[in-house]
Design a protein around this motif. Structure first.
Motif, PDB file in Angstrom:
ATOM      1  N   ARG A  14      -6.870  67.930 -49.514  1.00 35.83           N
ATOM      2  CA  ARG A  14      -6.276  67.200 -48.393  1.00 35.83           C
ATOM      3  C   ARG A  14      -5.562  68.165 -47.459  1.00 35.83           C
ATOM      4  NH1 ARG A  14      -3.569  62.089 -51.566  1.00 35.83           N
ATOM      5  NH2 ARG A  14      -5.447  61.464 -52.677  1.00 35.83           N
ATOM      6  N   ASP A  15      -5.158  67.645 -46.303  1.00 32.62           N
ATOM      7  CA  ASP A  15      -4.465  68.469 -45.311  1.00 32.62           C
ATOM      8  C   ASP A  15      -3.016  68.758 -45.673  1.00 32.62           C
ATOM      9  OD1 ASP A  15      -6.726  68.548 -43.792  1.00 32.62           O
ATOM     10  OD2 ASP A  15      -6.145  66.868 -42.523  1.00 32.62           O
ATOM     11  N   LYS A  16      -2.420  67.940 -46.523  1.00 37.48           N
ATOM     12  CA  LYS A  16      -1.023  68.115 -46.905  1.00 37.48           C
ATOM     13  C   LYS A  16      -0.898  68.255 -48.418  1.00 37.48           C
ATOM     14  CE  LYS A  16       0.963  65.492 -43.119  1.00 37.48           C
ATOM     15  NZ  LYS A  16       1.874  64.408 -42.757  1.00 37.48           N
ATOM     16  N   LEU A  17       0.215  68.826 -48.846  1.00 38.82           N
ATOM     17  CA  LEU A  17       0.520  68.943 -50.265  1.00 38.82           C
ATOM     18  C   LEU A  17       0.654  67.537 -50.863  1.00 38.82           C
ATOM     19  CD1 LEU A  17       2.598  71.264 -52.133  1.00 38.82           C
ATOM     20  CD2 LEU A  17       3.638  69.029 -51.960  1.00 38.82           C
ATOM     21  N   TYR A  18       0.085  67.330 -52.045  1.00 46.01           N
ATOM     22  CA  TYR A  18       0.269  66.057 -52.721  1.00 46.01           C
ATOM     23  C   TYR A  18       0.326  66.264 -54.224  1.00 46.01           C
ATOM     24  CZ  TYR A  18      -4.735  65.706 -53.882  1.00 46.01           C
ATOM     25  OH  TYR A  18      -5.983  65.918 -54.379  1.00 46.01           O
ATOM     26  N   MET A  19       0.831  65.241 -54.913  1.00 51.09           N
ATOM     27  CA  MET A  19       1.049  65.328 -56.351  1.00 51.09           C
ATOM     28  C   MET A  19       0.381  64.163 -57.065  1.00 51.09           C
ATOM     29  SD  MET A  19       5.050  66.280 -56.218  1.00 51.09           S
ATOM     30  CE  MET A  19       5.408  65.270 -54.795  1.00 51.09           C
ATOM     31  N   VAL A  20      -0.126  64.445 -58.257  1.00 55.26           N
ATOM     32  CA  VAL A  20      -0.677  63.429 -59.143  1.00 55.26           C
ATOM     33  C   VAL A  20       0.086  63.582 -60.452  1.00 55.26           C
ATOM     34  CG1 VAL A  20      -2.735  62.609 -60.318  1.00 55.26           C
ATOM     35  CG2 VAL A  20      -2.927  63.655 -58.068  1.00 55.26           C
ATOM     36  N   SER A  21       0.708  62.494 -60.907  1.00 55.51           N
ATOM     37  CA  SER A  21       1.594  62.626 -62.055  1.00 55.51           C
ATOM     38  C   SER A  21       1.240  61.684 -63.193  1.00 55.51           C
ATOM     39  CB  SER A  21       3.035  62.367 -61.619  1.00 55.51           C
ATOM     40  OG  SER A  21       3.167  61.049 -61.166  1.00 55.51           O
ATOM     41  N   ASP A  22       1.791  62.003 -64.372  1.00 59.70           N
ATOM     42  CA  ASP A  22       1.747  61.078 -65.491  1.00 59.70           C
ATOM     43  C   ASP A  22       3.088  60.348 -65.523  1.00 59.70           C
ATOM     44  OD1 ASP A  22       3.591  62.795 -66.614  1.00 59.70           O
ATOM     45  OD2 ASP A  22       2.433  63.219 -68.402  1.00 59.70           O
ATOM     46  N   GLU A  23       3.336  59.557 -66.539  1.00 54.56           N
ATOM     47  CA  GLU A  23       4.553  58.761 -66.570  1.00 54.56           C
ATOM     48  C   GLU A  23       5.744  59.494 -67.192  1.00 54.56           C
ATOM     49  OE1 GLU A  23       2.343  58.099 -70.352  1.00 54.56           O
ATOM     50  OE2 GLU A  23       1.759  58.011 -68.261  1.00 54.56           O
ATOM     51  N   ARG A  24       5.589  60.734 -67.626  1.00 49.16           N
ATOM     52  CA  ARG A  24       6.659  61.427 -68.333  1.00 49.16           C
ATOM     53  C   ARG A  24       7.204  62.659 -67.614  1.00 49.16           C
ATOM     54  NH1 ARG A  24       5.300  61.003 -74.692  1.00 49.16           N
ATOM     55  NH2 ARG A  24       4.879  58.780 -74.687  1.00 49.16           N
ATOM     56  N   GLY A  25       6.884  62.833 -66.351  1.00 48.58           N
ATOM     57  CA  GLY A  25       7.450  63.933 -65.592  1.00 48.58           C
ATOM     58  C   GLY A  25       6.497  65.083 -65.305  1.00 48.58           C
ATOM     59  N   LEU A  26       5.387  65.163 -66.009  1.00 52.21           N
ATOM     60  CA  LEU A  26       4.408  66.214 -65.757  1.00 52.21           C
ATOM     61  C   LEU A  26       3.581  65.819 -64.545  1.00 52.21           C
ATOM     62  CD1 LEU A  26       3.025  68.842 -66.782  1.00 52.21           C
ATOM     63  CD2 LEU A  26       1.435  67.346 -67.987  1.00 52.21           C
ATOM     64  N   ARG A  31      -2.201  71.988 -53.279  1.00 49.95           N
ATOM     65  CA  ARG A  31      -1.827  72.496 -51.957  1.00 49.95           C
ATOM     66  C   ARG A  31      -3.044  72.490 -51.034  1.00 49.95           C
ATOM     67  NH1 ARG A  31       3.064  75.201 -51.988  1.00 49.95           N
ATOM     68  NH2 ARG A  31       4.051  75.078 -54.009  1.00 49.95           N
ATOM     69  N   PRO A  32      -2.802  72.523 -49.712  1.00 47.96           N
ATOM     70  CA  PRO A  32      -3.919  72.488 -48.749  1.00 47.96           C
ATOM     71  C   PRO A  32      -4.903  73.653 -48.900  1.00 47.96           C
ATOM     72  CG  PRO A  32      -1.867  72.023 -47.633  1.00 47.96           C
ATOM     73  CD  PRO A  32      -1.511  72.422 -49.037  1.00 47.96           C
ATOM     74  N   ASN A  33      -4.476  74.777 -49.478  1.00 45.46           N
ATOM     75  CA  ASN A  33      -5.384  75.910 -49.659  1.00 45.46           C
ATOM     76  C   ASN A  33      -6.261  75.763 -50.901  1.00 45.46           C
ATOM     77  OD1 ASN A  33      -3.652  76.460 -51.746  1.00 45.46           O
ATOM     78  ND2 ASN A  33      -2.995  78.437 -50.988  1.00 45.46           N
ATOM     79  N   GLY A  34      -6.075  74.663 -51.667  1.00 55.13           N
ATOM     80  CA  GLY A  34      -6.905  74.400 -52.831  1.00 55.13           C
ATOM     81  C   GLY A  34      -6.279  74.785 -54.155  1.00 55.13           C
TER      82      GLY A  34
END
Length: 67
Positions: A14-26, A31-34
């Motif tokens: 994607r064009d912006k930083l994003y996060m995919v998380s689990d339910e325990r903090g991990l 990042r946009p550069n891959g």
């Protein structure tokens, strides 16, 4: 929900930083550069903290791109 290998491999750039998380903090931060970084979010003394655990290395990347 746990972060499975299939879910991590299916992430799209994607064009912006994003996060995919689990339910325990991990979570996995992409990042946009891959680059993909593992991070852990936690609370200590009523303050939000996070720690970097390292770069994501998939099995095929460790073998030089061979399947």
């Amino acid at each position: 929900m746990a972060l499975s290998d299939t879910k991590v491999r299916a992430l799209k750039l994607r064009d912006k930083l994003y996060m995919v998380s689990d339910e325990r903090g991990l979570y996995l931060e992409e990042r946009p550069n891959g680059s993909k970084l593992w991070r852990y979010r936690y609370r200590l003394h009523d303050k939000d903290k996070r720690i970097a655990l390292g770069k994501l290395r998939l099995q095929w990347e460790q073998r030089g791109g061979r399947t």
